[in-house]
Design a protein around this motif. Structure first.
Motif, PDB file in Angstrom:
ATOM      1  N   GLY A  16       0.809  -1.215   0.000  1.00 58.19           N
ATOM      2  CA  GLY A  16       0.000   0.000   0.000  1.00 58.19           C
ATOM      3  C   GLY A  16       0.839   1.260   0.000  1.00 58.19           C
ATOM      4  N   PRO A  17       0.172   2.414  -0.055  1.00 57.64           N
ATOM      5  CA  PRO A  17       0.890   3.700  -0.079  1.00 57.64           C
ATOM      6  C   PRO A  17       1.654   3.939   1.219  1.00 57.64           C
ATOM      7  CG  PRO A  17      -1.452   4.043   0.242  1.00 57.64           C
ATOM      8  CD  PRO A  17      -1.269   2.586  -0.080  1.00 57.64           C
ATOM      9  N   GLN A  18       2.870   4.437   1.119  1.00 61.82           N
ATOM     10  CA  GLN A  18       3.739   4.582   2.277  1.00 61.82           C
ATOM     11  C   GLN A  18       3.750   5.992   2.875  1.00 61.82           C
ATOM     12  OE1 GLN A  18       5.366   1.743   3.590  1.00 61.82           O
ATOM     13  NE2 GLN A  18       3.796   0.953   2.229  1.00 61.82           N
ATOM     14  N   GLY A  19       3.846   6.986   2.021  1.00 60.12           N
ATOM     15  CA  GLY A  19       3.797   8.356   2.532  1.00 60.12           C
ATOM     16  C   GLY A  19       5.018   8.808   3.301  1.00 60.12           C
ATOM     17  N   TRP A  20       6.193   8.517   2.768  1.00 53.75           N
ATOM     18  CA  TRP A  20       7.413   9.053   3.382  1.00 53.75           C
ATOM     19  C   TRP A  20       7.599  10.509   2.999  1.00 53.75           C
ATOM     20  CZ3 TRP A  20      12.421   5.929   4.087  1.00 53.75           C
ATOM     21  CH2 TRP A  20      12.137   4.746   4.806  1.00 53.75           C
ATOM     22  N   TRP A  21       8.377  11.267   3.729  1.00 53.11           N
ATOM     23  CA  TRP A  21       9.186  11.023   4.894  1.00 53.11           C
ATOM     24  C   TRP A  21       8.362  11.258   6.152  1.00 53.11           C
ATOM     25  CZ3 TRP A  21      14.548   9.883   4.768  1.00 53.11           C
ATOM     26  CH2 TRP A  21      15.227  10.007   5.975  1.00 53.11           C
ATOM     27  N   PRO A  22       8.514  10.461   7.212  1.00 53.35           N
ATOM     28  CA  PRO A  22       7.730  10.692   8.430  1.00 53.35           C
ATOM     29  C   PRO A  22       8.075  12.031   9.087  1.00 53.35           C
ATOM     30  CG  PRO A  22       9.467   9.086   8.839  1.00 53.35           C
ATOM     31  CD  PRO A  22       9.446   9.342   7.350  1.00 53.35           C
ATOM     32  N   GLU A  25       5.425  16.417  13.390  1.00 53.94           N
ATOM     33  CA  GLU A  25       4.188  17.173  13.575  1.00 53.94           C
ATOM     34  C   GLU A  25       2.946  16.377  13.231  1.00 53.94           C
ATOM     35  OE1 GLU A  25       5.544  21.743  12.616  1.00 53.94           O
ATOM     36  OE2 GLU A  25       4.996  20.416  10.988  1.00 53.94           O
ATOM     37  N   LEU A  26       3.114  15.314  12.446  1.00 54.67           N
ATOM     38  CA  LEU A  26       1.948  14.538  12.036  1.00 54.67           C
ATOM     39  C   LEU A  26       1.591  13.468  13.054  1.00 54.67           C
ATOM     40  CD1 LEU A  26       2.678  14.188   8.238  1.00 54.67           C
ATOM     41  CD2 LEU A  26       1.565  16.008   9.503  1.00 54.67           C
ATOM     42  N   HIS A  27       2.367  13.355  14.114  1.00 52.03           N
ATOM     43  CA  HIS A  27       2.057  12.396  15.169  1.00 52.03           C
ATOM     44  C   HIS A  27       0.745  12.735  15.837  1.00 52.03           C
ATOM     45  CE1 HIS A  27       6.006  10.155  16.029  1.00 52.03           C
ATOM     46  NE2 HIS A  27       5.865  10.398  14.754  1.00 52.03           N
ATOM     47  N   ASN A  28      -0.107  11.693  15.976  1.00 58.38           N
ATOM     48  CA  ASN A  28      -1.389  11.869  16.658  1.00 58.38           C
ATOM     49  C   ASN A  28      -2.299  12.889  16.011  1.00 58.38           C
ATOM     50  OD1 ASN A  28      -0.738  10.004  18.715  1.00 58.38           O
ATOM     51  ND2 ASN A  28       0.526  11.576  19.683  1.00 58.38           N
ATOM     52  N   HIS A  29      -1.982  13.228  14.772  1.00 56.02           N
ATOM     53  CA  HIS A  29      -2.856  14.142  14.061  1.00 56.02           C
ATOM     54  C   HIS A  29      -4.063  13.372  13.545  1.00 56.02           C
ATOM     55  CE1 HIS A  29      -4.233  17.078  11.122  1.00 56.02           C
ATOM     56  NE2 HIS A  29      -3.527  17.965  11.772  1.00 56.02           N
ATOM     57  N   LYS A  30      -5.231  13.978  13.663  1.00 59.41           N
ATOM     58  CA  LYS A  30      -6.464  13.266  13.326  1.00 59.41           C
ATOM     59  C   LYS A  30      -6.514  12.805  11.869  1.00 59.41           C
ATOM     60  CE  LYS A  30      -8.740  17.731  12.756  1.00 59.41           C
ATOM     61  NZ  LYS A  30      -9.819  18.620  13.203  1.00 59.41           N
ATOM     62  N   THR A  31      -5.965  13.601  10.979  1.00 55.33           N
ATOM     63  CA  THR A  31      -6.028  13.228   9.567  1.00 55.33           C
ATOM     64  C   THR A  31      -5.076  12.099   9.224  1.00 55.33           C
ATOM     65  OG1 THR A  31      -4.346  14.848   8.969  1.00 55.33           O
ATOM     66  CG2 THR A  31      -6.625  15.556   8.870  1.00 55.33           C
ATOM     67  N   GLN A  44       3.474   6.264  13.027  1.00 55.17           N
ATOM     68  CA  GLN A  44       2.883   7.582  12.837  1.00 55.17           C
ATOM     69  C   GLN A  44       3.880   8.518  12.192  1.00 55.17           C
ATOM     70  OE1 GLN A  44       1.420   8.813  16.596  1.00 55.17           O
ATOM     71  NE2 GLN A  44      -0.162   7.230  16.650  1.00 55.17           N
ATOM     72  N   GLY A  45       3.343   9.641  11.714  1.00 55.55           N
ATOM     73  CA  GLY A  45       4.205  10.632  11.102  1.00 55.55           C
ATOM     74  C   GLY A  45       4.221  10.515   9.588  1.00 55.55           C
ATOM     75  N   TYR A  46       3.625   9.449   9.052  1.00 58.95           N
ATOM     76  CA  TYR A  46       3.603   9.259   7.601  1.00 58.95           C
ATOM     77  C   TYR A  46       2.374   9.932   6.999  1.00 58.95           C
ATOM     78  CZ  TYR A  46       7.214   5.923   8.804  1.00 58.95           C
ATOM     79  OH  TYR A  46       8.354   5.356   9.303  1.00 58.95           O
TER      80      TYR A  46
END
Length: 236
Positions: A16-22, A25-31, A44-46
DNA sequence: AACCAGGACGTGA
DNA sequence: TCACGTCATGGT
């Protein structure tokens, strides 16, 4: 050499899609919640399917710091170091440039090799400040102490969104196992193979490298498992 | 309890 | 060029 694209498609459908680089700020983000449930590390972070990062100068700098800190080091250790830096608002060129080398060592200690990496971060930060927001050339990046081939490509690909393929130990391991590249191939030879056989699109390069790491963590941790790699059967 | 992680550098042949 | 030793914390 249609293999490179086909393997990319196979890996993409497998993992599946990976979404690097972690990014921190994206930790625990709802989106971002619930994405990549199989990923190792913090999970998290991806930012899968989102190629708009980095969106700020701060995020760009964070990717550069992470690229240096992760040299021969597991990502969770790097995250601890980045978290320590973030706690004193030190994911910032001016701050890294100003704090003492002793404090910097203390903060990045969890990432290992803190004596040399502290010097590398200081050196890179001076270089980064001189860029004034402009992208560096690969040649200039390589002149910075502590920035080798892979780190330079990681920075260019993920921080500056330039189509430079990143070759790491996993890439070599997987593709020699598939007998697509030879053991003695140099970094630049392998990089050239990927780049000449793929569309020069930073999004594909970003995904491909991330997929290689994800795939390697599943099938290439121990030598005994190399022969379990599903790519050995799908190969055309 | 060894082993190794999303490498790079310095040294000596 | 190239092989080899060195660097260091933390997870498995």
């Amino acid at each position: 050499m249609l293999k490179f694209k086909q393997i990319y498609e196979t890996l993409s459908s497998m993992h599946g899609p990976q979404g690097w680089w972690p990014l921190l700020e994206l930790h625990n983000h709802k989106t971002n919640k619930g994405t990549n449930p199989t990923k190792t590390g913090s999970m998290q972070g991806y930012h899968p399917n989102n190629y708009t990062y980095p969106q700020t100068e701060r995020q760009k700098f964070e990717i550069c710091l992470g690229a240096i800190l992760t040299q021969n080091t597991a990502w969770p250790n790097v995250e601890k170091a980045l978290t320590n830096l973030n706690a004193i608002k030190a994911i910032d060129q001016k701050i890294i440039n100003e704090i003492t080398i002793e404090l910097l060592k203390e903060l990045i200690r969890p990432a290992g090799y803190f004596n040399q990496k502290s010097i590398y971060l200081k050196e890179f930060t001076k270089f980064f400040l001189k860029l004034k927001g402009n992208a560096p050339s690969r040649e200039r990046l390589l002149e910075v102490k502590g920035i080798g081939n892979e780190t330079a490509d990681s920075i260019l690909l993920y921080a500056y969104r330039q189509p430079e393929f990143v070759v790491d130990a996993y890439t070599r391991r997987i593709f020699t196992n598939l007998k697509i590249i030879k053991e003695e191939a140099t970094y630049m030879e392998i990089k050239g193979l990927f780049e000449s056989n793929l569309k020069k699109d930073f999004k594909i390069f970003q995904e491909y490298h991330a997929l290689i790491v994800e795939h390697a963590k599943k099938y290439y941790l121990k030598k005994e498992d190399y022969n379990r790699c599903p790519l050995l059967k799908q190969k055309v």
